[in-house]
Every structure is written in C-alpha cells, then in structure tokens.
Scaffold this active site. Sequence first.
Site, PDB file in Angstrom:
ATOM      1  N   GLY A  18       0.778  -1.239   0.000  1.00  0.00           N
ATOM      2  CA  GLY A  18       0.000   0.000   0.000  1.00  0.00           C
ATOM      3  C   GLY A  18       0.807   1.285   0.000  1.00  0.00           C
ATOM      4  O   GLY A  18       0.298   2.334   0.398  1.00  0.00           O
ATOM      5  N   ASN A  20       1.750   3.013  -2.607  1.00  0.00           N
ATOM      6  CA  ASN A  20       1.123   3.948  -3.556  1.00  0.00           C
ATOM      7  C   ASN A  20      -0.148   4.542  -2.955  1.00  0.00           C
ATOM      8  O   ASN A  20      -0.417   5.736  -3.119  1.00  0.00           O
ATOM      9  CB  ASN A  20       0.821   3.252  -4.890  1.00  0.00           C
ATOM     10  N   ARG A  70     -14.949 -14.855 -10.692  1.00  0.00           N
ATOM     11  CA  ARG A  70     -14.499 -13.489 -10.974  1.00  0.00           C
ATOM     12  C   ARG A  70     -15.670 -12.498 -11.010  1.00  0.00           C
ATOM     13  O   ARG A  70     -15.611 -11.409 -10.462  1.00  0.00           O
ATOM     14  CB  ARG A  70     -13.771 -13.495 -12.327  1.00  0.00           C
ATOM     15  N   ILE A  97      -7.415  -9.654 -11.887  1.00  0.00           N
ATOM     16  CA  ILE A  97      -7.889  -9.192 -13.199  1.00  0.00           C
ATOM     17  C   ILE A  97      -9.406  -9.091 -13.163  1.00  0.00           C
ATOM     18  O   ILE A  97     -10.087  -9.956 -12.609  1.00  0.00           O
ATOM     19  CB  ILE A  97      -7.413 -10.167 -14.295  1.00  0.00           C
ATOM     20  N   ASN A 112      -4.518   2.179 -13.380  1.00  0.00           N
ATOM     21  CA  ASN A 112      -3.584   1.249 -12.744  1.00  0.00           C
ATOM     22  C   ASN A 112      -2.175   1.811 -12.853  1.00  0.00           C
ATOM     23  O   ASN A 112      -1.868   2.566 -13.786  1.00  0.00           O
ATOM     24  CB  ASN A 112      -3.640  -0.110 -13.452  1.00  0.00           C
ATOM     25  N   HIS A 114       1.880   0.546 -13.061  1.00  0.00           N
ATOM     26  CA  HIS A 114       2.672  -0.649 -13.369  1.00  0.00           C
ATOM     27  C   HIS A 114       4.150  -0.266 -13.368  1.00  0.00           C
ATOM     28  O   HIS A 114       4.518   0.757 -13.956  1.00  0.00           O
ATOM     29  CB  HIS A 114       2.259  -1.186 -14.749  1.00  0.00           C
ATOM     30  N   ASP A 150      -2.414  -5.080 -18.453  1.00  0.00           N
ATOM     31  CA  ASP A 150      -1.417  -4.000 -18.542  1.00  0.00           C
ATOM     32  C   ASP A 150      -1.352  -3.394 -19.942  1.00  0.00           C
ATOM     33  O   ASP A 150      -0.305  -2.892 -20.367  1.00  0.00           O
ATOM     34  CB  ASP A 150      -0.026  -4.507 -18.120  1.00  0.00           C
TER      35      ASP A 150
HETATM   36  C1  GRF Z   1       3.841  -1.262  -7.314  1.00  0.00           C
HETATM   37  O1  GRF Z   1       5.119  -1.526  -7.792  1.00  0.00           O
HETATM   38  C2  GRF Z   1       2.885  -1.081  -8.445  1.00  0.00           C
HETATM   39  O2  GRF Z   1       3.474  -0.521  -9.585  1.00  0.00           O
HETATM   40  C3  GRF Z   1       2.442  -2.480  -8.751  1.00  0.00           C
HETATM   41  O3  GRF Z   1       2.352  -3.104  -7.507  1.00  0.00           O
HETATM   42  C4  GRF Z   1       3.239  -2.455  -6.587  1.00  0.00           C
HETATM   43  C5  GRF Z   1       2.407  -2.045  -5.414  1.00  0.00           C
HETATM   44  O4  GRF Z   1       3.185  -1.479  -4.392  1.00  0.00           O
HETATM   45  N1  GRF Z   1       1.198  -2.502  -9.481  1.00  0.00           N
HETATM   46  P1  GRF Z   1       2.476  -0.778  -3.166  1.00  0.00           P
HETATM   47  O5  GRF Z   1       1.520  -1.819  -2.569  1.00  0.00           O
HETATM   48  O6  GRF Z   1       1.730   0.411  -3.682  1.00  0.00           O
HETATM   49  O7  GRF Z   1       3.548  -0.431  -2.216  1.00  0.00           O
END
Ligand code: GRF
Length: 209
Positions: A18, A20, A70, A97, A112, A114, A150
């Site tokens: 978490g 991000n 899903r 997904i 998203n 990536h 992606d």
């Molecule tokens: C990040 O590297 C993001 O790009 C990818 O999963 C990871 C998540 O990291 N989709 P965090 O949980 O936000 O620390």
Amino acid sequence: MRIRPPNRRIGILLSGRGSNFEAIAENVATRSLDAEIAIVISNVESAPGLARARERGLNGVFIPSQEKPREAFDWDVVSALNAHEVGLVVLAGFMRIFSPIMLQAYPNLILNIHPSLLPAFPGRDVQQQALDHGVKFSGCTVHIVNEQLDGGPIVMQATVPVMDSDTADTLAARILVQEHRIFSQAIDLILSGRCDLNGRKVRVTHGFP
Ligand code: GRF
C-alpha cells in the site's frame, strides 16, 4: 472523447503493502491532490495497505476474492464503489484481473500503475524481466484499465536509469519513487477532465498544464 469522471470521489483497490495508496492519501490530506478517498477495498484481509487505510480513519473494506467466481467478486466491488458514489477507481497494487462487469461499470475510469515502461514487460516480476533483458532505462506507467493485461491507454510515464549494479529490489525502489510522484498527477489529470481519449491515445487537451 473527453474522459470525465462524475465527481472527485476515488475508490482505491489494493492487495498488499500500500505504499502507492499512502502516497495518494498523503497528497489528498495535504490538498496537493483535490480528491476524496471514498473507500479503500482490499481482497487480502491481512494487506498492510488496508490496515494503514483504517489507521488513517478511512473506510477500509475487505472483500474476499478467494474461491469466488471473478464475476461475483466484481459485483461485490461494484456495489461497494457505487454505494460510496465513487467516480474514479484507482488500482494501487491490486493483484486481480477484472471481468467485463467492472470494466463496464467504470468505462475508462479505472487507473492502474505498473512498474515498467509499458508495453515493455507487462505482468509480474517486471523489474527482474527488465534486468534480464538488459535495458538501460525502465520506469513506471499509469494507464487506463481495459480488457488487456497492462495493455490499456497510457496516461503518464516516468523513466529511471538502470545501473549495472542493480538488483530487482534496488531497481524496484528507484521506480517506486517515481510511482509515488506520477500516480497522483495522473489521477488529477483524469479527475479534472483534462484528457481526451482517441483510440488508445490519451491527450491532455483541456486547460494544459
Ligand atoms: C507497485 O510496484 C505497483 O506498480 C504495482 O504493484 C506495486 C504495489 O506497491 N502494481 P504498493 O503496494 O503500492 O507499495
């Protein structure tokens, strides 16, 4: 076609650490991102990101995905997002997904992040893939989620150099700094209705910068 969410209420989905999510929450708290985090959903009950959301006093909800079709999981997620009037869905390390149910409920309104320069290295373990390929630069991509893994339209990217001494972990850490920087910027671009989508090209055409 203009991409325009109905409001500035975001729903964040995560499955793990978490970081991000935390970067976005911090930007919201300090008003450098004009948004409201309406709900944080995790499909992993023990996800540190979910605990951190609750510690911040946010509405953190666990929606189990294991042993569930899903579509059933997606219905549960869409119901929770709708109940909280979410306008934009943000995937911050969400390891699942979606079915068309989710994509149709939020058309072009799921972002998203990536950790590679897409379309290079989709999928998992992408920092190791980048090292194995011998690229000199890598980075991160914020994209709109569509039916391809992606593969959706790219909103924003940032690059980092790859060092000869890098391991997957050191490269991931360098990329993560950029993830934390551009994710909120991309969210703001979409929330403020400043982007057009033509085919798979996202252009900032309204009120630039
Ligand atoms: C990040 O590297 C993001 O790009 C990818 O999963 C990871 C998540 O990291 N989709 P965090 O949980 O936000 O620390």
